[in-house]
Scaffold this active site. Structure first.
Site, PDB file in Angstrom:
ATOM      1  N   HIS A 116       6.801  -8.040   0.313  1.00 27.28           N
ATOM      2  CA  HIS A 116       5.925  -6.980  -0.200  1.00 27.28           C
ATOM      3  C   HIS A 116       6.251  -6.518  -1.606  1.00 27.28           C
ATOM      4  O   HIS A 116       5.656  -5.542  -2.084  1.00 27.28           O
ATOM      5  CB  HIS A 116       5.970  -5.746   0.701  1.00 27.28           C
ATOM      6  CG  HIS A 116       5.417  -5.965   2.061  1.00 27.28           C
ATOM      7  ND1 HIS A 116       4.114  -5.681   2.392  1.00 27.28           N
ATOM      8  CD2 HIS A 116       5.993  -6.447   3.182  1.00 27.28           C
ATOM      9  CE1 HIS A 116       3.919  -5.964   3.664  1.00 27.28           C
ATOM     10  NE2 HIS A 116       5.042  -6.444   4.164  1.00 27.28           N
ATOM     11  N   LYS A 167      -0.448   8.063  -4.926  1.00 24.48           N
ATOM     12  CA  LYS A 167       0.420   6.981  -4.459  1.00 24.48           C
ATOM     13  C   LYS A 167       1.854   7.417  -4.742  1.00 24.48           C
ATOM     14  O   LYS A 167       2.051   8.471  -5.348  1.00 24.48           O
ATOM     15  CB  LYS A 167       0.123   5.667  -5.188  1.00 24.48           C
ATOM     16  CG  LYS A 167       0.030   5.821  -6.721  1.00 24.48           C
ATOM     17  CD  LYS A 167      -0.395   4.549  -7.407  1.00 24.48           C
ATOM     18  CE  LYS A 167      -1.862   4.245  -7.360  1.00 24.48           C
ATOM     19  NZ  LYS A 167      -2.277   3.210  -6.414  1.00 24.48           N
ATOM     20  N   ARG A 168       2.850   6.616  -4.290  1.00 23.20           N
ATOM     21  CA  ARG A 168       4.225   6.963  -4.637  1.00 23.20           C
ATOM     22  C   ARG A 168       4.356   7.082  -6.153  1.00 23.20           C
ATOM     23  O   ARG A 168       3.656   6.388  -6.903  1.00 23.20           O
ATOM     24  CB  ARG A 168       5.189   5.886  -4.102  1.00 23.20           C
ATOM     25  CG  ARG A 168       5.378   5.919  -2.611  1.00 23.20           C
ATOM     26  CD  ARG A 168       5.960   7.230  -2.143  1.00 23.20           C
ATOM     27  NE  ARG A 168       7.334   7.384  -2.561  1.00 23.20           N
ATOM     28  CZ  ARG A 168       8.396   7.083  -1.823  1.00 23.20           C
ATOM     29  NH1 ARG A 168       8.236   6.617  -0.602  1.00 23.20           N
ATOM     30  NH2 ARG A 168       9.615   7.264  -2.271  1.00 23.20           N
ATOM     31  N   LYS A 186       4.001   2.179 -11.511  1.00 21.32           N
ATOM     32  CA  LYS A 186       2.626   2.586 -11.170  1.00 21.32           C
ATOM     33  C   LYS A 186       1.982   3.380 -12.309  1.00 21.32           C
ATOM     34  O   LYS A 186       0.793   3.667 -12.300  1.00 21.32           O
ATOM     35  CB  LYS A 186       2.613   3.402  -9.883  1.00 21.32           C
ATOM     36  CG  LYS A 186       3.065   2.579  -8.661  1.00 21.32           C
ATOM     37  CD  LYS A 186       3.020   3.388  -7.380  1.00 21.32           C
ATOM     38  CE  LYS A 186       3.636   2.677  -6.191  1.00 21.32           C
ATOM     39  NZ  LYS A 186       2.724   1.743  -5.497  1.00 21.32           N
ATOM     40  N   THR A 195      -3.088  -0.925  -1.520  1.00 24.44           N
ATOM     41  CA  THR A 195      -4.056  -0.820  -0.424  1.00 24.44           C
ATOM     42  C   THR A 195      -4.950   0.396  -0.609  1.00 24.44           C
ATOM     43  O   THR A 195      -6.072   0.421  -0.097  1.00 24.44           O
ATOM     44  CB  THR A 195      -3.353  -0.769   0.951  1.00 24.44           C
ATOM     45  OG1 THR A 195      -2.200   0.063   0.849  1.00 24.44           O
ATOM     46  CG2 THR A 195      -2.931  -2.144   1.405  1.00 24.44           C
ATOM     47  N   LYS A 231      -9.136   1.333   0.039  1.00 23.49           N
ATOM     48  CA  LYS A 231      -9.669   2.533   0.715  1.00 23.49           C
ATOM     49  C   LYS A 231     -10.674   3.245  -0.188  1.00 23.49           C
ATOM     50  O   LYS A 231     -11.738   3.686   0.258  1.00 23.49           O
ATOM     51  CB  LYS A 231      -8.529   3.489   1.077  1.00 23.49           C
ATOM     52  CG  LYS A 231      -7.573   2.910   2.099  1.00 23.49           C
ATOM     53  CD  LYS A 231      -6.252   3.678   2.198  1.00 23.49           C
ATOM     54  CE  LYS A 231      -5.221   2.831   2.926  1.00 23.49           C
ATOM     55  NZ  LYS A 231      -3.839   3.296   2.740  1.00 23.49           N
TER      56      LYS A 231
HETATM   57  C1  26W Z   1      15.167  -1.190   0.336  1.00 18.05           C
HETATM   58  C2  26W Z   1      14.221  -0.164  -0.124  1.00 18.05           C
HETATM   59  C3  26W Z   1      12.800  -0.611  -0.027  1.00 18.05           C
HETATM   60  C4  26W Z   1      11.997  -0.079   0.964  1.00 18.05           C
HETATM   61  C5  26W Z   1      10.679  -0.485   1.067  1.00 18.05           C
HETATM   62  C6  26W Z   1      12.291  -1.542  -0.903  1.00 18.05           C
HETATM   63  C7  26W Z   1      10.989  -1.944  -0.801  1.00 18.05           C
HETATM   64  C8  26W Z   1      10.181  -1.430   0.190  1.00 18.05           C
HETATM   65  C9  26W Z   1       8.737  -1.878   0.342  1.00 18.05           C
HETATM   66  C10 26W Z   1       8.669  -3.376   0.270  1.00 18.05           C
HETATM   67  C11 26W Z   1       7.873  -1.223  -0.674  1.00 18.05           C
HETATM   68  C12 26W Z   1       6.405  -1.268  -0.373  1.00 18.05           C
HETATM   69  O1  26W Z   1       5.900  -0.439   0.360  1.00 18.05           O
HETATM   70  N1  26W Z   1       5.697  -2.222  -0.977  1.00 18.05           N
HETATM   71  C13 26W Z   1       4.257  -2.147  -0.990  1.00 18.05           C
HETATM   72  O2  26W Z   1       3.713  -2.876   0.085  1.00 18.05           O
HETATM   73  C14 26W Z   1       2.306  -2.723   0.157  1.00 18.05           C
HETATM   74  C15 26W Z   1       1.821  -3.406   1.406  1.00 18.05           C
HETATM   75  O3  26W Z   1       1.946  -4.783   1.277  1.00 18.05           O
HETATM   76  C16 26W Z   1       1.635  -3.251  -1.099  1.00 18.05           C
HETATM   77  O4  26W Z   1       0.266  -2.996  -1.027  1.00 18.05           O
HETATM   78  C17 26W Z   1       2.222  -2.568  -2.328  1.00 18.05           C
HETATM   79  O5  26W Z   1       1.696  -3.156  -3.504  1.00 18.05           O
HETATM   80  C18 26W Z   1       3.732  -2.681  -2.316  1.00 18.05           C
HETATM   81  O6  26W Z   1       4.300  -1.938  -3.380  1.00 18.05           O
END
Ligand code: 26W
Length: 811
Positions: A356, A544-545, A550, A652, A656
């Site tokens: 992701h 968003k975050r 971003k 995503t 929406k």
């Molecule tokens: C280790 C810390 C950590 C925790 C969560 C690193 C990375 C993450 C996730 C991979 C971050 C995340 O939410 N990524 C998002 O995933 C969405 C669903 O696929 C995408 O639409 C977003 O672009 C992406 O940033």
């Protein structure tokens, strides 16, 4: 379907209320009324749940288990009512009892067990699996505290713990009899018995994993799947009796707390990996409990362990559950006594992995020492996997030592989870076309060369049931009145709406619905933020975050520039706008928190400047979560998707927004590209660097942000205003943002894209002026959004990765 009429629903509700609370309905408060309603709905659901489970146990159909550290479910009541098809009956029955359904719905605490995109995707996928009649279950952690609640105090983010279980949780069922033991620490005793090596884990610390099951209701099909979340408890005999009998009561409590801490809280980082041992514990905890219970259940119903991969698919949501791979190996080899090679074939055929993010700082790598002492047997297995895999590499890449070391699972004192995930699964997918291409050609190119057939794309999607039917009933009704209701089960039928876009009366209705949704949002803004906004202005939204990539900062600079131009030229002809932001910053991410403060400082300055505040307003909405998103998105005119190209894997919220008839202003990043391809260039506004340009800058340099700062007078003016005291009496407050942009060469190309962004925004103004044209654009976006339903995505996972049958018919 639940077949119930209004009268019997009313009666059942009154009975449920009495049963739960032992008082008359009219004496009850809203919380009690909510509990009775949720309880009643759960009763309806339970019958279908049992039926689904029985069918699954008997049918021998392949079961999918979606392993994820995060499930961002939001509220469940409205979802269940919608999917059961009884929302109207329920609403009418309650209203006859003088109970407004919405008020009860709003009492439900959001289930916020996720950070953002990855967690919400998992929730959408569960909804789609149930609605497509795919036996698909979620597996995760029942965090006692979810994603923190955000308060804004003096313009700054303050984190408050999210005690979401305070009032109880009507949807979960504790299943104490299905608990598992997860083992940490200790040593591995190796023996040689009957010509066989055996491995016994000794002196370990046992942790009791208790499952809590939540029903996932399919749409109009009588299917109820399961989300199983694990909670950590001390194994009772181990703590209270032994320590207590020695009189060491406090020690016993400390021990209990240390065990329970495993499922205490969700880590609030979504793009930055920190090697915290508790996180590693969380990962092994839920993965081990989940895999053990899957295999136990599989065997109980007569499954042959050597056919596990034919009957079970395990999907890992990013690398967080990667320990599933060595855990399956442990059970197959140590407990089931299978030969390593057979076990490896079964494991890799069972597991598939989604990536992701390409942000290097987000990749999980655990220090060997930590890994080894916490999970001694799992470490041995990972070492063995790596040994065999490196032999394969030596054969393939003879003499290319650097490459082999780069690709190794264990290297530089660390265990690299992404490498383990790729090696140990049969499928690796990205979440949008561009993202998958970047994985193949750049981030994971060595692996792509080695395993070309593993790599594939599955562009993300969103459930149109929550994000259209539930959150935007007015638009849903207009769609039903025009194109009929086939789009509910076949979302690409939304295409039929195109035909109606030359009908002025339909466009008129569309814009009235948008206005009503904007009015609703305006009243929430007034209630929550005490800011009055004009629903006739353009609602320009970035939610968003908060993260540098971003580029909320780009949006800020553009607002500051617009403000300057209005001061310089009070007669400037612009469309009035309300800039709406929302989002949480990771508590330890200084720049992101500082960005929130900047937005609030800009808001304060502009909103209080009577020269401009009838034309522009800025709002930061507190505590962004699923329920707030459900209100914001239908009331949005302009969707801001302005990440630095290549950095947003998919996005995503972009989907929406389009589904709710917003126009998008975007860079050619993530799924924005596919959105553009669907709606065509006329119905989206694109700006900024392309992926090739960004990648070439990162590769070969050549970007100099201070050149832009020095040569573009507008850029210089807004960037200087970050440190001029104009937006905050403390001139140094936003110094680090300034430094990043000017002196640290602006890693995310904010200044580089500024001019093109401003031009794109001017184009938005021009398009918005032509009312009919704008409404058509909104309609085109709705009509082309069907492909972004997660039903399409899940069907692609099911047929392309999991090998599960997709059966549409009802149970
Ligand atoms: C280790 C810390 C950590 C925790 C969560 C690193 C990375 C993450 C996730 C991979 C971050 C995340 O939410 N990524 C998002 O995933 C969405 C669903 O696929 C995408 O639409 C977003 O672009 C992406 O940033």
């Amino acid at each position: 379907m639940v077949s119930v009429d209004k009268k019997s629903f009313k009666l059942a509700y009154i009975n449920k209320f009495l049963e739960l609370h032992g008082i008359d309905l009219k004496e009850g408060n809203n919380q009690q009324k909510y509990e009775a309603l949720a309880g009643l709905i759960r009763d309806y659901v339970s019958r279908m749940w049992l039926k689904t489970n029985k069918k699954n146990n008997k049918s021998g159909q392949k079961q999918v288990y979606y392993f994820s550290m995060e499930f961002l479910m939001g509220r469940l009541l409205g979802d269940a009512l919608l999917n059961l098809g009884i929302r109207d009956i329920c609403k009418e029955a309650l209203s006859e009892l003088n109970i407004p359904l919405e008020e009860l719905e709003n009492l439900e605490h959001d289930q916020g067990l996720g950070n953002g995109g990855l967690g919400r995707l998992a929730a959408c996928f569960l909804d789609s699996m149930a609605s497509l009649n795919i036996p698909g279950n979620g597996c995760g952690i029942r965090y006692k505290y979810g994603f923190f609640e955000q308060k804004i105090v003096d313009g700054k983010q303050v984190e408050v713990s999210d005690d979401w279980l305070k009032e109880g949780n009507a949807w979960e069922m504790r299943k104490a009899n299905k608990s598992e033991i997860v083992k940490f620490g200790g040593e591995v005793k190796v023996d040689y018995i009957n010509n066989n090596l055996t491995f016994t884990h000794v002196n370990y610390e046992p942790v009791l994993a208790i499952p809590y099951d939540t029903p996932i209701v399919g749409y109009d099909n009588d299917v109820v799947n399961t989300l199983r979340l694990w909670s950590a408890e001390a194994v009772s005999n181990e703590f209270d009796f032994s320590s207590f009998s020695r009189g060491d009561f406090l020690k016993a409590i400390e021990y209990k707390n240390s065990i329970e801490s495993i499922s205490q809280v969700l880590y609030p980082e979504d793009s930055f990996y920190k090697g915290k041992i508790l996180r590693l514990k969380q990962q092994y905890f839920f993965v081990s409990a989940g895999i053990q219970s899957i295999i136990r259940h599989f065997k109980k119903y007569g499954g042959n362990i050597e056919e596990l991969d034919e009957k079970i698919a395990i999907h890992i949501n990013d690398t967080h559950p990667t320990l599933a791979i060595p855990e399956i190996m442990r059970i197959l080899v140590d407990e089931e006594g299978l030969d390593w090679n057979v076990a490896w074939r079964i494991t890799t055929n069972t597991v598939s992995y989604t990536n992701h993010t390409i942000l290097a700082e987000a990749l999980e790598k655990w220090p060997i020492d930590m890994f080894k002492s916490l999970l001694p047997r799992i470490y041995m297995i990972v070492e063995e996997i790596n040994k065999r895999y490196c032999e394969e590499l030596w054969n393939r890449f003879q003499g290319q030592w650097q490459k082999i070391s780069d690709m190794s699972i264990i290297a530089d004192g660390q265990v690299k989870m992404a490498h383990l995930a790729i090696v140990g699964s049969h499928s690796v997918n990205g979440v949008a076309k561009l993202h998958t291409e970047i994985l193949k050609k750049k981030e994971m190119s060595n692996f792509y060369y080695l395993y070309p057939n593993k790599f594939n794309n599955k562009t993300n999607g969103i459930t149109h049931r929550r994000w259209l039917l539930k959150s935007n009933p007015k638009l849903t009704n207009l769609l039903k009145d025009t194109i009929g209701d086939s789009f509910i089960k076949h979302p690409t039928d939304l295409n039929n709406f195109q035909k109606y876009l030359s009908d002025d009366s339909v466009l008129e209705k569309l814009s009235r619905i948008k206005l009503e949704n904007k009015k609703r949002l305006a009243s929430t803004i007034l209630k929550n933020q005490k800011i009055e906004v004009d629903p006739y202005s353009i609602f320009d939204v970035q939610v968003k975050r908060i993260h540098a990539y971003k580029r909320q900062i780009l949006n800020c600079l553009r607002i500051m520039d617009l403000y300057n131009s209005l001061i310089d030229n009070p007669d400037k002809d612009i469309e009035s706008r309300t800039f709406i932001f929302a989002g949480k910053a990771a508590p330890g991410y200084y720049l992101a928190k500082n960005t929130i403060e900047l937005i609030n400082s800009i808001a304060k300055t502009i909103n209080n400047d009577s020269r401009v505040n009838n034309k522009i307003k800025v709002v930061f909405m507190e505590n962004y979560n699923v329920s707030l998103a459900e209100q914001i998105i239908p009331g949005t005119d302009l969707s801001e998707q302005i990440s630095t190209t290549t950095k947003e894997a998919s996005g995503t919220s972009n989907m929406k927004f389009m589904m709710n008839g917003a126009v998008t202003i975007a860079t050619l990043d993530g799924a924005n590209i596919e959105i553009k391809d669907e709606v065509t260039d006329e119905n989206i506004v694109i700006f900024g660097l392309t992926a090739d340009e960004v990648l070439s800058y990162y590769r070969s340099g050549g970007y100099n942000s201070s050149e832009i700062y020095n040569s573009d007078i507008r850029v210089k003016r807004v960037v200087d205003d970050l440190v001029s005291g104009r937006y905050n009496p403390d001139k140094d407050r936003f110094r680090s943002i300034y430094e990043n942009l000017v002196n640290y060469n602006d890693e995310f190309f904010v200044l580089k894209d500024f001019d093109s962004y401003v031009k794109a925004q001017n184009k938005i103004d021009m398009l918005y002026k032509d009312e009919r044209r704008w409404q058509k654009m909104c309609g085109q976006n709705i009509a082309h959004s069907g492909i972004f339903s997660s039903d399409r995505t899940i069907e692609q996972y099911a047929t392309g990765i999991w090998g599960s049958e997709v059966i549409y018919k009802n149970l």
